[in-house]
Scaffold this motif. Sequence first.
Motif, PDB file in Angstrom:
ATOM      1  N   TYR A  46      -2.643   1.347   3.440  1.00  0.00           N
ATOM      2  CA  TYR A  46      -2.782   2.127   4.665  1.00  0.00           C
ATOM      3  C   TYR A  46      -3.976   1.699   5.512  1.00  0.00           C
ATOM      4  O   TYR A  46      -4.288   2.332   6.522  1.00  0.00           O
ATOM      5  CB  TYR A  46      -2.902   3.613   4.314  1.00  0.00           C
ATOM      6  CG  TYR A  46      -1.773   4.084   3.432  1.00  0.00           C
ATOM      7  CD1 TYR A  46      -0.474   4.191   3.926  1.00  0.00           C
ATOM      8  CD2 TYR A  46      -1.991   4.370   2.079  1.00  0.00           C
ATOM      9  CE1 TYR A  46       0.571   4.583   3.105  1.00  0.00           C
ATOM     10  CE2 TYR A  46      -0.945   4.765   1.259  1.00  0.00           C
ATOM     11  CZ  TYR A  46       0.324   4.871   1.776  1.00  0.00           C
ATOM     12  OH  TYR A  46       1.357   5.250   0.961  1.00  0.00           O
ATOM     13  N   ARG A  47      -4.612   0.628   5.092  1.00  0.00           N
ATOM     14  CA  ARG A  47      -5.825   0.184   5.779  1.00  0.00           C
ATOM     15  C   ARG A  47      -5.558  -0.167   7.249  1.00  0.00           C
ATOM     16  O   ARG A  47      -6.265   0.313   8.147  1.00  0.00           O
ATOM     17  CB  ARG A  47      -6.407  -1.027   5.045  1.00  0.00           C
ATOM     18  CG  ARG A  47      -7.663  -1.602   5.673  1.00  0.00           C
ATOM     19  CD  ARG A  47      -8.244  -2.671   4.779  1.00  0.00           C
ATOM     20  NE  ARG A  47      -9.428  -3.297   5.324  1.00  0.00           N
ATOM     21  CZ  ARG A  47     -10.211  -4.137   4.651  1.00  0.00           C
ATOM     22  NH1 ARG A  47      -9.922  -4.442   3.390  1.00  0.00           N
ATOM     23  NH2 ARG A  47     -11.278  -4.666   5.221  1.00  0.00           N
ATOM     24  N   VAL A  66     -16.125   6.207   7.636  1.00  0.00           N
ATOM     25  CA  VAL A  66     -16.155   7.661   7.433  1.00  0.00           C
ATOM     26  C   VAL A  66     -14.740   8.214   7.351  1.00  0.00           C
ATOM     27  O   VAL A  66     -14.433   9.060   6.495  1.00  0.00           O
ATOM     28  CB  VAL A  66     -16.937   8.352   8.565  1.00  0.00           C
ATOM     29  CG1 VAL A  66     -16.775   9.872   8.481  1.00  0.00           C
ATOM     30  CG2 VAL A  66     -18.407   7.999   8.474  1.00  0.00           C
ATOM     31  N   LEU A  67     -13.868   7.751   8.234  1.00  0.00           N
ATOM     32  CA  LEU A  67     -12.491   8.233   8.235  1.00  0.00           C
ATOM     33  C   LEU A  67     -11.780   7.856   6.934  1.00  0.00           C
ATOM     34  O   LEU A  67     -11.040   8.668   6.365  1.00  0.00           O
ATOM     35  CB  LEU A  67     -11.752   7.659   9.442  1.00  0.00           C
ATOM     36  CG  LEU A  67     -12.317   8.076  10.809  1.00  0.00           C
ATOM     37  CD1 LEU A  67     -11.729   7.205  11.904  1.00  0.00           C
ATOM     38  CD2 LEU A  67     -12.057   9.541  11.088  1.00  0.00           C
ATOM     39  N   ALA A  68     -12.009   6.641   6.469  1.00  0.00           N
ATOM     40  CA  ALA A  68     -11.412   6.217   5.194  1.00  0.00           C
ATOM     41  C   ALA A  68     -11.967   7.052   4.045  1.00  0.00           C
ATOM     42  O   ALA A  68     -11.234   7.454   3.142  1.00  0.00           O
ATOM     43  CB  ALA A  68     -11.687   4.734   4.957  1.00  0.00           C
ATOM     44  N   ALA A  69     -13.270   7.317   4.077  1.00  0.00           N
ATOM     45  CA  ALA A  69     -13.893   8.130   3.043  1.00  0.00           C
ATOM     46  C   ALA A  69     -13.326   9.545   3.045  1.00  0.00           C
ATOM     47  O   ALA A  69     -13.183  10.176   1.991  1.00  0.00           O
ATOM     48  CB  ALA A  69     -15.408   8.175   3.255  1.00  0.00           C
ATOM     49  N   GLN A  70     -13.000  10.051   4.224  1.00  0.00           N
ATOM     50  CA  GLN A  70     -12.427  11.389   4.320  1.00  0.00           C
ATOM     51  C   GLN A  70     -11.045  11.450   3.662  1.00  0.00           C
ATOM     52  O   GLN A  70     -10.734  12.397   2.933  1.00  0.00           O
ATOM     53  CB  GLN A  70     -12.333  11.808   5.782  1.00  0.00           C
ATOM     54  CG  GLN A  70     -11.906  13.252   5.977  1.00  0.00           C
ATOM     55  CD  GLN A  70     -11.866  13.646   7.444  1.00  0.00           C
ATOM     56  OE1 GLN A  70     -12.005  12.794   8.339  1.00  0.00           O
ATOM     57  NE2 GLN A  70     -11.674  14.923   7.712  1.00  0.00           N
ATOM     58  N   ILE A  71     -10.227  10.430   3.899  1.00  0.00           N
ATOM     59  CA  ILE A  71      -8.912  10.386   3.258  1.00  0.00           C
ATOM     60  C   ILE A  71      -9.070  10.234   1.744  1.00  0.00           C
ATOM     61  O   ILE A  71      -8.332  10.836   0.958  1.00  0.00           O
ATOM     62  CB  ILE A  71      -8.065   9.253   3.843  1.00  0.00           C
ATOM     63  CG1 ILE A  71      -7.829   9.495   5.340  1.00  0.00           C
ATOM     64  CG2 ILE A  71      -6.722   9.148   3.118  1.00  0.00           C
ATOM     65  CD1 ILE A  71      -7.239   8.318   6.069  1.00  0.00           C
ATOM     66  N   GLY A  88      -0.085  15.937   2.203  1.00  0.00           N
ATOM     67  CA  GLY A  88      -0.167  14.637   2.853  1.00  0.00           C
ATOM     68  C   GLY A  88      -1.502  13.940   2.689  1.00  0.00           C
ATOM     69  O   GLY A  88      -2.434  14.453   2.059  1.00  0.00           O
ATOM     70  N   LEU A  89      -1.598  12.740   3.264  1.00  0.00           N
ATOM     71  CA  LEU A  89      -2.829  11.959   3.194  1.00  0.00           C
ATOM     72  C   LEU A  89      -4.025  12.739   3.712  1.00  0.00           C
ATOM     73  O   LEU A  89      -5.119  12.667   3.166  1.00  0.00           O
ATOM     74  CB  LEU A  89      -2.688  10.669   4.023  1.00  0.00           C
ATOM     75  CG  LEU A  89      -1.955   9.477   3.403  1.00  0.00           C
ATOM     76  CD1 LEU A  89      -1.865   8.347   4.424  1.00  0.00           C
ATOM     77  CD2 LEU A  89      -2.654   8.997   2.148  1.00  0.00           C
ATOM     78  N   LEU A 120      -2.384   9.809   9.553  1.00  0.00           N
ATOM     79  CA  LEU A 120      -3.573   9.042   9.928  1.00  0.00           C
ATOM     80  C   LEU A 120      -3.956   9.288  11.375  1.00  0.00           C
ATOM     81  O   LEU A 120      -5.131   9.498  11.698  1.00  0.00           O
ATOM     82  CB  LEU A 120      -3.321   7.553   9.687  1.00  0.00           C
ATOM     83  CG  LEU A 120      -3.205   7.119   8.231  1.00  0.00           C
ATOM     84  CD1 LEU A 120      -2.780   5.662   8.133  1.00  0.00           C
ATOM     85  CD2 LEU A 120      -4.509   7.340   7.478  1.00  0.00           C
ATOM     86  N   LEU A 121      -2.974   9.272  12.263  1.00  0.00           N
ATOM     87  CA  LEU A 121      -3.267   9.502  13.671  1.00  0.00           C
ATOM     88  C   LEU A 121      -3.702  10.947  13.897  1.00  0.00           C
ATOM     89  O   LEU A 121      -4.646  11.212  14.656  1.00  0.00           O
ATOM     90  CB  LEU A 121      -2.045   9.174  14.530  1.00  0.00           C
ATOM     91  CG  LEU A 121      -2.202   9.378  16.042  1.00  0.00           C
ATOM     92  CD1 LEU A 121      -3.399   8.600  16.581  1.00  0.00           C
ATOM     93  CD2 LEU A 121      -0.925   8.962  16.773  1.00  0.00           C
ATOM     94  N   ALA A 122      -3.037  11.890  13.237  1.00  0.00           N
ATOM     95  CA  ALA A 122      -3.392  13.298  13.395  1.00  0.00           C
ATOM     96  C   ALA A 122      -4.801  13.573  12.877  1.00  0.00           C
ATOM     97  O   ALA A 122      -5.554  14.348  13.474  1.00  0.00           O
ATOM     98  CB  ALA A 122      -2.372  14.179  12.680  1.00  0.00           C
TER      99      ALA A 122
END
Length: 221
Positions: A46-47, A66-71, A88-89, A120-122
Motif C-alpha cells: 500500500y506504499r 507520520v501518515l504511514a505510522a498512523q496506519i 479498515g486500514l 488511504l485517501l479518506a
Amino acid sequence: MTARRTHDAALAALLAVLMVAAILACLAPFAHAASIAGYPSQAERYRRGLVRSARYVFGMGAPIAVLAAQIHQESAWRPTARSAYASGLAQFTPDTVKTMARMHPAELGSAQPLDPRWALLALCRYDARLLGMFTGATPADRWAFALAAYNGGPGWIIRDRAKAKAQGLDHLVWFGQVEAVNAGRAPQFFRENRDYPRRIMLRHQALYLSWGPGVDVEGVQ
C-alpha cells in the motif's frame, strides 16, 4: 512414446519449480527490507497508494512517515481489520465513514472503509481537516492535537485545551501541557488517547522515514 512423455512431464515440472524459485528470490529482498525496517511486510503493498493520496491532499511535502505510522498504529496495514467500533486500514467508525463520504463525494464516492484506496485517501482528508481545526506551538504539537482528535474526537481535545488554558498551561503545546489535562474522560480512554500521538510520532514514524518526510519531534520528551 511413454518414456518420452514421462521425460517431457518431468522437464516441465522442473522448469515450473525453477520459475517459482526465481520469483521468490526476486521478492525476497523486498520482504527482507521491510522486516529490517521494522514495519509489517504487507505495508509495501500500500506504499504507493499512500504516497499518492498524501501528496494529493498535502502536496509534495506531505508528512508521509507520520501518515504511514498512523496506519501502522490503527490496523498494522490489514485492510480487513475490525474492532468493536471501527474497520479498515484507517479504522474509521461508521459515523466518520459517513461524514467523509458526504464531505468529499467527488473524491470518495460511496463509503467503502474496507477498500484500501478509499481508506488511504479518506485518512489523509480527515487528518487535513483536523489539522485545520487546531493550531500548535510547533508542527509536532499541531499534529499531536490532530492525531489525538482522530483517536478520541475533536470535541474532547477542544475541551482539554480550554481546561489547560484555564489552569494557566499553554493551550498551544500538546506535549507536557494539554497532554496532561483530562476534561472528563474515563481513565482508560484518556490513557489510550494520550498514548496514540506518542506511539505514532515518537515510535512508529521512524520506521517509515525512508518513504518520505515526517514531522520533527526533536526535543520532545
